[in-house]
Design a protein around this motif. Structure first.
Motif, PDB file in Angstrom:
ATOM      1  N   GLY A 226      24.518  34.096  51.948  1.00 57.90           N
ATOM      2  CA  GLY A 226      23.457  35.044  51.631  1.00 57.90           C
ATOM      3  C   GLY A 226      23.961  36.341  51.041  1.00 57.90           C
ATOM      4  N   ASN A 227      25.279  36.564  51.087  1.00 62.50           N
ATOM      5  CA  ASN A 227      25.858  37.804  50.570  1.00 62.50           C
ATOM      6  C   ASN A 227      26.567  37.614  49.237  1.00 62.50           C
ATOM      7  OD1 ASN A 227      25.101  39.441  52.813  1.00 62.50           O
ATOM      8  ND2 ASN A 227      26.776  38.551  54.002  1.00 62.50           N
ATOM      9  N   VAL A 228      26.247  36.523  48.541  1.00 61.61           N
ATOM     10  CA  VAL A 228      26.928  36.248  47.272  1.00 61.61           C
ATOM     11  C   VAL A 228      26.690  37.359  46.252  1.00 61.61           C
ATOM     12  CG1 VAL A 228      26.940  34.703  45.288  1.00 61.61           C
ATOM     13  CG2 VAL A 228      26.969  33.764  47.589  1.00 61.61           C
ATOM     14  N   LEU A 229      25.496  37.953  46.258  1.00 63.68           N
ATOM     15  CA  LEU A 229      25.193  39.019  45.301  1.00 63.68           C
ATOM     16  C   LEU A 229      25.417  40.411  45.892  1.00 63.68           C
ATOM     17  CD1 LEU A 229      21.992  37.706  43.475  1.00 63.68           C
ATOM     18  CD2 LEU A 229      24.392  37.493  42.822  1.00 63.68           C
ATOM     19  N   ASN A 230      25.996  40.484  47.086  1.00 57.96           N
ATOM     20  CA  ASN A 230      26.305  41.776  47.698  1.00 57.96           C
ATOM     21  C   ASN A 230      27.821  41.970  47.698  1.00 57.96           C
ATOM     22  OD1 ASN A 230      23.614  42.455  48.318  1.00 57.96           O
ATOM     23  ND2 ASN A 230      23.686  41.166  50.144  1.00 57.96           N
ATOM     24  N   ALA A 231      28.318  42.564  46.631  1.00 63.09           N
ATOM     25  CA  ALA A 231      29.764  42.747  46.495  1.00 63.09           C
ATOM     26  C   ALA A 231      30.244  44.068  47.061  1.00 63.09           C
ATOM     27  CB  ALA A 231      30.175  42.629  45.029  1.00 63.09           C
ATOM     28  N   GLY A 232      29.346  44.880  47.619  1.00 61.57           N
ATOM     29  CA  GLY A 232      29.762  46.110  48.287  1.00 61.57           C
ATOM     30  C   GLY A 232      29.626  47.352  47.429  1.00 61.57           C
ATOM     31  N   ASP A 234      29.174  50.589  48.339  1.00 59.69           N
ATOM     32  CA  ASP A 234      29.946  51.736  48.833  1.00 59.69           C
ATOM     33  C   ASP A 234      31.402  51.667  48.393  1.00 59.69           C
ATOM     34  OD1 ASP A 234      27.674  52.603  50.051  1.00 59.69           O
ATOM     35  OD2 ASP A 234      28.210  51.894  52.058  1.00 59.69           O
ATOM     36  N   GLN A 235      31.995  50.504  48.539  1.00 58.48           N
ATOM     37  CA  GLN A 235      33.402  50.343  48.166  1.00 58.48           C
ATOM     38  C   GLN A 235      33.616  50.533  46.674  1.00 58.48           C
ATOM     39  OE1 GLN A 235      34.837  46.376  48.267  1.00 58.48           O
ATOM     40  NE2 GLN A 235      36.991  46.955  48.418  1.00 58.48           N
ATOM     41  N   VAL A 236      32.837  49.808  45.869  1.00 63.82           N
ATOM     42  CA  VAL A 236      33.022  49.854  44.416  1.00 63.82           C
ATOM     43  C   VAL A 236      32.724  51.251  43.878  1.00 63.82           C
ATOM     44  CG1 VAL A 236      32.300  48.880  42.208  1.00 63.82           C
ATOM     45  CG2 VAL A 236      32.460  47.412  44.218  1.00 63.82           C
ATOM     46  N   PHE A 237      31.661  51.852  44.356  1.00 63.80           N
ATOM     47  CA  PHE A 237      31.260  53.162  43.851  1.00 63.80           C
ATOM     48  C   PHE A 237      32.333  54.219  44.120  1.00 63.80           C
ATOM     49  CE2 PHE A 237      29.060  57.273  44.361  1.00 63.80           C
ATOM     50  CZ  PHE A 237      28.482  57.383  43.109  1.00 63.80           C
ATOM     51  N   ASN A 238      33.019  54.119  45.244  1.00 62.67           N
ATOM     52  CA  ASN A 238      34.039  55.107  45.594  1.00 62.67           C
ATOM     53  C   ASN A 238      35.404  54.819  44.973  1.00 62.67           C
ATOM     54  OD1 ASN A 238      33.013  57.177  47.730  1.00 62.67           O
ATOM     55  ND2 ASN A 238      32.162  55.231  48.412  1.00 62.67           N
ATOM     56  N   LEU A 239      35.579  53.626  44.401  1.00 68.43           N
ATOM     57  CA  LEU A 239      36.893  53.273  43.865  1.00 68.43           C
ATOM     58  C   LEU A 239      36.912  53.075  42.343  1.00 68.43           C
ATOM     59  CD1 LEU A 239      38.208  50.684  46.522  1.00 68.43           C
ATOM     60  CD2 LEU A 239      38.997  53.027  46.175  1.00 68.43           C
ATOM     61  N   TYR A 240      35.758  52.719  41.757  1.00 68.37           N
ATOM     62  CA  TYR A 240      35.830  52.349  40.346  1.00 68.37           C
ATOM     63  C   TYR A 240      35.698  53.560  39.422  1.00 68.37           C
ATOM     64  CZ  TYR A 240      30.764  52.532  39.166  1.00 68.37           C
ATOM     65  OH  TYR A 240      29.485  52.914  38.884  1.00 68.37           O
ATOM     66  N   ASN A 241      35.948  53.325  38.146  1.00 72.47           N
ATOM     67  CA  ASN A 241      35.872  54.343  37.099  1.00 72.47           C
ATOM     68  C   ASN A 241      35.573  53.628  35.785  1.00 72.47           C
ATOM     69  OD1 ASN A 241      38.642  53.771  35.720  1.00 72.47           O
ATOM     70  ND2 ASN A 241      39.124  53.992  37.905  1.00 72.47           N
ATOM     71  N   PRO A 242      35.220  54.362  34.738  1.00 72.55           N
ATOM     72  CA  PRO A 242      34.834  53.705  33.468  1.00 72.55           C
ATOM     73  C   PRO A 242      35.853  52.732  32.902  1.00 72.55           C
ATOM     74  CG  PRO A 242      34.216  56.017  33.421  1.00 72.55           C
ATOM     75  CD  PRO A 242      35.016  55.820  34.680  1.00 72.55           C
ATOM     76  N   SER A 243      37.123  52.908  33.209  1.00 70.27           N
ATOM     77  CA  SER A 243      38.141  52.024  32.632  1.00 70.27           C
ATOM     78  C   SER A 243      38.121  50.625  33.238  1.00 70.27           C
ATOM     79  CB  SER A 243      39.535  52.635  32.823  1.00 70.27           C
ATOM     80  OG  SER A 243      39.846  52.772  34.202  1.00 70.27           O
ATOM     81  N   VAL A 244      37.428  50.431  34.357  1.00 69.77           N
ATOM     82  CA  VAL A 244      37.391  49.110  34.997  1.00 69.77           C
ATOM     83  C   VAL A 244      35.962  48.554  35.052  1.00 69.77           C
ATOM     84  CG1 VAL A 244      39.473  49.479  36.368  1.00 69.77           C
ATOM     85  CG2 VAL A 244      37.256  50.163  37.303  1.00 69.77           C
ATOM     86  N   TYR A 245      35.047  49.127  34.283  1.00 69.24           N
ATOM     87  CA  TYR A 245      33.673  48.635  34.276  1.00 69.24           C
ATOM     88  C   TYR A 245      33.605  47.162  33.867  1.00 69.24           C
ATOM     89  CZ  TYR A 245      31.456  53.224  34.912  1.00 69.24           C
ATOM     90  OH  TYR A 245      31.017  54.419  35.421  1.00 69.24           O
ATOM     91  N   SER A 246      34.477  46.732  32.992  1.00 68.18           N
ATOM     92  CA  SER A 246      34.401  45.369  32.453  1.00 68.18           C
ATOM     93  C   SER A 246      34.613  44.310  33.523  1.00 68.18           C
ATOM     94  CB  SER A 246      35.435  45.179  31.341  1.00 68.18           C
ATOM     95  OG  SER A 246      36.743  45.408  31.843  1.00 68.18           O
ATOM     96  N   THR A 247      35.349  44.619  34.584  1.00 66.47           N
ATOM     97  CA  THR A 247      35.602  43.642  35.653  1.00 66.47           C
ATOM     98  C   THR A 247      35.189  44.148  37.031  1.00 66.47           C
ATOM     99  OG1 THR A 247      37.872  44.481  35.958  1.00 66.47           O
ATOM    100  CG2 THR A 247      37.564  42.639  34.426  1.00 66.47           C
ATOM    101  N   GLY A 248      34.881  45.429  37.155  1.00 69.58           N
ATOM    102  CA  GLY A 248      34.574  45.987  38.472  1.00 69.58           C
ATOM    103  C   GLY A 248      33.138  46.408  38.672  1.00 69.58           C
ATOM    104  N   ASP A 249      32.357  46.448  37.597  1.00 74.12           N
ATOM    105  CA  ASP A 249      30.965  46.865  37.723  1.00 74.12           C
ATOM    106  C   ASP A 249      30.137  45.726  38.315  1.00 74.12           C
ATOM    107  OD1 ASP A 249      28.935  48.692  37.540  1.00 74.12           O
ATOM    108  OD2 ASP A 249      28.467  48.273  35.438  1.00 74.12           O
ATOM    109  N   ILE A 250      29.393  46.000  39.395  1.00 71.84           N
ATOM    110  CA  ILE A 250      28.569  44.982  40.041  1.00 71.84           C
ATOM    111  C   ILE A 250      27.096  45.357  39.907  1.00 71.84           C
ATOM    112  CG2 ILE A 250      30.389  44.339  41.659  1.00 71.84           C
ATOM    113  CD1 ILE A 250      28.957  46.030  43.765  1.00 71.84           C
ATOM    114  N   LEU A 251      26.212  44.488  40.382  1.00 69.02           N
ATOM    115  CA  LEU A 251      24.782  44.709  40.218  1.00 69.02           C
ATOM    116  C   LEU A 251      24.330  46.034  40.831  1.00 69.02           C
ATOM    117  CD1 LEU A 251      23.285  41.150  40.846  1.00 69.02           C
ATOM    118  CD2 LEU A 251      23.168  42.475  38.737  1.00 69.02           C
ATOM    119  N   ASP A 252      24.816  46.345  42.031  1.00 69.48           N
ATOM    120  CA  ASP A 252      24.376  47.566  42.706  1.00 69.48           C
ATOM    121  C   ASP A 252      24.799  48.817  41.963  1.00 69.48           C
ATOM    122  OD1 ASP A 252      23.102  46.201  44.746  1.00 69.48           O
ATOM    123  OD2 ASP A 252      24.908  46.070  45.961  1.00 69.48           O
TER     124      ASP A 252
END
Length: 299
Positions: A226-232, A234-252
């Protein structure tokens, strides 16, 4: 129900009222905003006076190549987290079960369980320092081994795996407790019988412990679907940046960027509604599989 029982249970029912009110206000009340997905929402005009556009937003996101990339990232990252989150605590629980000195066992349990209580804001700050390409201890060790430094949080090839590994490191202590509880419920007579048959510790683990905890493993696996579309978020938002949008951007995070940052409220709501519907189907499927293979029922 008799009148006497009703009088005795009335205070218990009244205790539910605050919780019901909170759920209605913060869970069901905001669902009125779903209508934004079907209109050209303008904050000044409000929800009920904005222009109705029907399914235009859904057609827009369907034809948008960026949506498919985000969906692929979400599923890929979520699957890595689910797999790691199932195997890491299972292996750790089996290893901890072999420790006979309670002091060491409880110490290890406490240490690996502590990150579960830390927010991703704190964890992100720690990870940014630890994984820093200039002063991070991980890159210093990599350089000491003779390899080039790796920009873990800035390289789109490494970033999804960093998300999966760090999520497992943060949460596997909690899963370990669940498996340890299942192991303690194993009938001791099974181990005694195995010893009489000449089984060593490895054979006992292989033929007694693991088969005994297979039901809880199946249950946790099916519920994780049930969590297949919940990749996290809080985690992604606090760690990612524009340079990794191509592989790190998730639905949330995608909804956050196009909804709040770009003010495309209708499109963002459409993406969020799409995710909610798919998640509902997956959760229903996971509970059906949990009942089918692990005899787990909510009611």
């Amino acid at each position: 129900m008799s009148r006497r029982n009703w009088r005795l249970e009335l205070p218990l029912h009244l205790m539910l009222v605050p919780g019901i009110i909170i759920v209605l206000l913060f869970s069901y009340g905001p669902m009125v905003g779903i209508v934004i997905a079907f209109e050209n929402f303008i904050p000044v005009k409000g929800i009920f006076h904005s222009k109705w556009v029907g399914l235009d937003h859904f057609r827009y996101i369907y034809n948008l190549s960026e949506t498919r990339v985000v969906l692929r990232n979400t599923v890929f990252i979520a699957f890595m987290k689910i797999i790691g989150g199932l195997f890491a605590p299972l292996v750790t629980a089996l290893l901890l079960n072999e420790i006979r000195k309670k002091f060491y066992k409880r110490s290890v349990q406490t240490i690996i369980y502590m990150p579960h209580f830390m927010s991703w804001v704190i964890m992100a700050g720690i990870l940014i320092d630890v994984l820093s390409p200039t002063s991070g201890i991980v890159n210093q060790f990599i350089e000491w081994l003779g390899f080039d430094k790796v920009f873990f949080l800035g390289d789109d090839k490494w970033f999804p795996y960093v998300l999966a590994v760090t999520d497992v490191l943060k949460e596997f202590g909690f899963g370990t407790v669940v498996y340890l509880a299942a192991i303690t419920a194993v009938n001791p007579s099974l181990y005694e019988a195995a010893v009489l048959d000449g089984a060593n510790r490895w054979k006992q683990t292989l033929h007694v412990t693991i088969p005994a905890i297979i039901p809880i493993t199946i249950l946790l696996t099916t519920l994780a679907l049930g969590n297949v579309l919940n990749a996290g978020f809080d985690q992604v938002f606090n760690l990612y940046n524009p340079s990794v949008y191509s592989t790190g951007d998730i639905l949330d995070t995608y909804v956050y960027r196009i909804g709040l940052a770009s003010a495309q409220y209708g499109v963002a709501t459409a993406v969020g509604l799409f995710k909610s519907v798919i998640s509902l189907v997956l959760i229903a499927l996971s509970y059906f599989l949990a009942y089918r293979f692990a005899n787990y029922r909510i009611f």
